[in-house]
Design an enzyme around this catalytic site. Structure first.
Site, PDB file in Angstrom:
ATOM      1  N   SER A  21      -0.732   9.690  -1.830  1.00  0.00           N
ATOM      2  CA  SER A  21      -0.857   9.795  -0.376  1.00  0.00           C
ATOM      3  C   SER A  21       0.461  10.219   0.269  1.00  0.00           C
ATOM      4  O   SER A  21       0.574  10.236   1.491  1.00  0.00           O
ATOM      5  CB  SER A  21      -1.324   8.458   0.204  1.00  0.00           C
ATOM      6  OG  SER A  21      -0.457   7.431  -0.211  1.00  0.00           O
ATOM      7  N   CYS A  73       1.720  -3.592 -11.009  1.00  0.00           N
ATOM      8  CA  CYS A  73       3.131  -3.997 -10.867  1.00  0.00           C
ATOM      9  C   CYS A  73       3.234  -5.189  -9.924  1.00  0.00           C
ATOM     10  O   CYS A  73       4.274  -5.458  -9.342  1.00  0.00           O
ATOM     11  CB  CYS A  73       3.985  -2.826 -10.387  1.00  0.00           C
ATOM     12  SG  CYS A  73       3.531  -2.213  -8.773  1.00  0.00           S
TER      13      CYS A  73
HETATM   14  N1  SAH Z   1       3.325   6.618 -11.262  1.00  0.00           N
HETATM   15  C1  SAH Z   1       4.475   6.867 -10.433  1.00  0.00           C
HETATM   16  C2  SAH Z   1       4.821   5.706  -9.559  1.00  0.00           C
HETATM   17  C3  SAH Z   1       3.694   5.284  -8.633  1.00  0.00           C
HETATM   18  S1  SAH Z   1       4.208   4.304  -7.296  1.00  0.00           S
HETATM   19  C4  SAH Z   1       5.655   7.275 -11.319  1.00  0.00           C
HETATM   20  O1  SAH Z   1       5.514   7.271 -12.540  1.00  0.00           O
HETATM   21  O2  SAH Z   1       6.723   7.611 -10.793  1.00  0.00           O
HETATM   22  C5  SAH Z   1       2.780   4.226  -6.307  1.00  0.00           C
HETATM   23  C6  SAH Z   1       2.438   5.481  -5.543  1.00  0.00           C
HETATM   24  O3  SAH Z   1       1.180   5.262  -4.915  1.00  0.00           O
HETATM   25  C7  SAH Z   1       3.380   5.893  -4.438  1.00  0.00           C
HETATM   26  O4  SAH Z   1       3.838   7.196  -4.684  1.00  0.00           O
HETATM   27  C8  SAH Z   1       2.530   5.879  -3.144  1.00  0.00           C
HETATM   28  O5  SAH Z   1       2.819   6.986  -2.292  1.00  0.00           O
HETATM   29  C9  SAH Z   1       1.141   5.996  -3.701  1.00  0.00           C
HETATM   30  N2  SAH Z   1       0.031   5.418  -2.919  1.00  0.00           N
HETATM   31  C10 SAH Z   1      -0.017   4.217  -2.287  1.00  0.00           C
HETATM   32  N3  SAH Z   1      -1.241   3.987  -1.802  1.00  0.00           N
HETATM   33  C11 SAH Z   1      -2.005   5.059  -2.124  1.00  0.00           C
HETATM   34  C12 SAH Z   1      -3.372   5.405  -1.911  1.00  0.00           C
HETATM   35  N4  SAH Z   1      -4.215   4.574  -1.270  1.00  0.00           N
HETATM   36  N5  SAH Z   1      -3.828   6.577  -2.390  1.00  0.00           N
HETATM   37  C13 SAH Z   1      -2.964   7.424  -3.022  1.00  0.00           C
HETATM   38  N6  SAH Z   1      -1.679   7.143  -3.269  1.00  0.00           N
HETATM   39  C14 SAH Z   1      -1.200   5.973  -2.826  1.00  0.00           C
END
Ligand code: SAH
Length: 393
Positions: free
Chosen positions: A248, A337
């Site tokens: 997002s 997490c």
């Molecule tokens: N897998 C990534 C880290 C993920 S952190 C890595 O390896 O670097 C979680 C992510 O979820 C963030 O980038 C945040 O922008 C996104 N996020 C949070 N809520 C969301 C939603 N409802 N739909 C899509 N993305 C979301």
């Protein structure tokens, strides 16, 4: 030196070397924000030296359980040196790593990450805030680096009564950094990125994913909550034909696209989608799409055990949808997490998702954070990241 005397029976936690003293455990005594205090049992016997935090539920964070130890500049030098010495021995396949992981390194409330030649620190407790300059100077001296950026903008700081603060603490210049992780290169902006800029704790799980994609021959990959595409690049490195990154955050996705190019992969193999993951999973199902591998790495749905129930439903929902979308023989790499969700509970949630999907699978691996985010025996709260690598039947 001010003394904090605990209530009768409340000494056990510190005796077990758990570093937190909660407000309700204190019978008598107080201090200023970040001031070093002596904590004693109800009978007056020594328990710990700690930093006082007048606004926080966690009223004292212990620096040391050794009565002979002085909390001074040398103390921080010793702790920083010790943390760096362990990192030098750990298998870290990157020039970016967590150098100081708070409580686990005996420095409650302090997080320090290294991204190539740039240090980023988060001071999230009154104690670490009080010793900020001493800590900053020792960090530079111990690493030989010259640049330290402060990212004290996490929500937890407000629980400590501290204002957010960001900016160069030592040195200056570009906040854009490129790191090398396993066989790939990734960029970040230490001023803008999530947390201190990047999710270093998933480093080895990205490599595991690349290996699993290659081994099981996964071709169509869906990376949910992709952030800047670390798992997407790993999937391409593992031989995937098409990778869809969903997040997002538009800026994170723009960087995911850039990372595909930076690593020499054909941009046509990667698509970014700025959307909600839950909705995207539903759309994909409606369209009859299937994938050979799916990553689910959502943000913290349950910051504490109090949120566990609602979070459990949210985890179950996305895992159920992902299991449905996977082709038979496909891979699901699913994570939580949340400190409030134990590894055991997470397994139960995924089991429930499997029942509802319905789908079963083999657990190929149970994973946690990289070793530079250590978990210690005496601080179970330090456990947060857990993941299951599942092969759908
Ligand atoms: N897998 C990534 C880290 C993920 S952190 C890595 O390896 O670097 C979680 C992510 O979820 C963030 O980038 C945040 O922008 C996104 N996020 C949070 N809520 C969301 C939603 N409802 N739909 C899509 N993305 C979301």
């Amino acid at each position: 030196m001010k003394t904090i005397r605990l209530r009768e029976g409340k000494e056990r936690s510190l005796q077990r070397r758990h570093p937190w003293v909660f407000e309700g455990s204190i019978a008598k005594g107080s201090g200023d924000a970040g001031e070093t205090v002596k904590v004693t049992a109800a009978d007056g016997s020594f328990l710990a030296w700690g930093a006082y935090s007048p606004a926080s539920q966690i009223r004292v964070r212990a620096w040391s359980f050794d009565e002979a130890e002085r909390i001074d500049a040398d103390f921080f030098e010793r702790r920083i040196e010790a943390a760096l010495a362990v990192r030098a021995r750990l298998p870290i396949a990157s020039d970016a790593m967590r150098l100081i992981h708070g409580e686990a390194d005996g420095l409650p409330g302090l997080v320090v990450d290294r991204y190539a030649d740039t240090l980023v620190a988060q001071f999230a407790s009154t104690g670490s805030e009080r010793w900020k300059d001493v800590i900053a100077d020792h960090l530079l001296a111990a690493t030989g680096l010259t640049r330290l950026y402060e990212r004290s903008d996490a929500n937890v700081r407000s629980l400590e009564g501290l204002e957010p603060r960001t900016g160069w603490l030592r040195g200056k210049g570009e906040t854009e950094v490129t790191l090398q992780e396993h066989q790939w290169r990734l960029s970040l902006d230490v001023a803008e990125g999530h947390k201190t800029g990047y999710y270093l704790d998933q480093r080895d799980n990205r490599k595991k994913f690349a290996d699993a994609v290659r081994h099981y021959g996964a071709k169509r990959v869906l990376n949910c909550y992709s952030y800047t595409g670390g798992f997407s690049v790993a999937a391409l490195a593992g031989g995937a034909d098409e990778v869809l990154s969903v997040d997002s955050s538009g800026p994170a996705l723009a960087r995911a696209d850039a990372h595909v190019r930076l690593n020499g992969f054909d941009a046509a193999r990667h698509t970014s989608l700025d959307a909600d993951v839950n909705q995207t999973l539903r759309h994909c199902l409606e369209q009859g799409r299937t994938f050979d591998a799916i990553v689910l790495d959502p943000p913290k749905f349950a910051p504490s055990a109090a949120h566990a129930e609602r979070a459990s439903r949210a985890y179950k929902d996305i895992n159920r949808l992902a299991l449905k979308l996977l082709a038979p023989g496909g891979l699901l790499f699913t994570f939580s997490c949340s400190g409030g969700i134990s590894a055991d509970l997470f397994h139960k949630i995924v089991a429930g998702a499997g029942l509802d999907a319905p789908a079963d699978g083999f657990i190929l691996d149970r994973v946690g954070a990289t070793p530079d985010h250590p978990q210690t025996i005496c601080f179970p709260e330090g456990e947060y990241l857990k993941g299951l690598l599942i092969l759908k039947r």
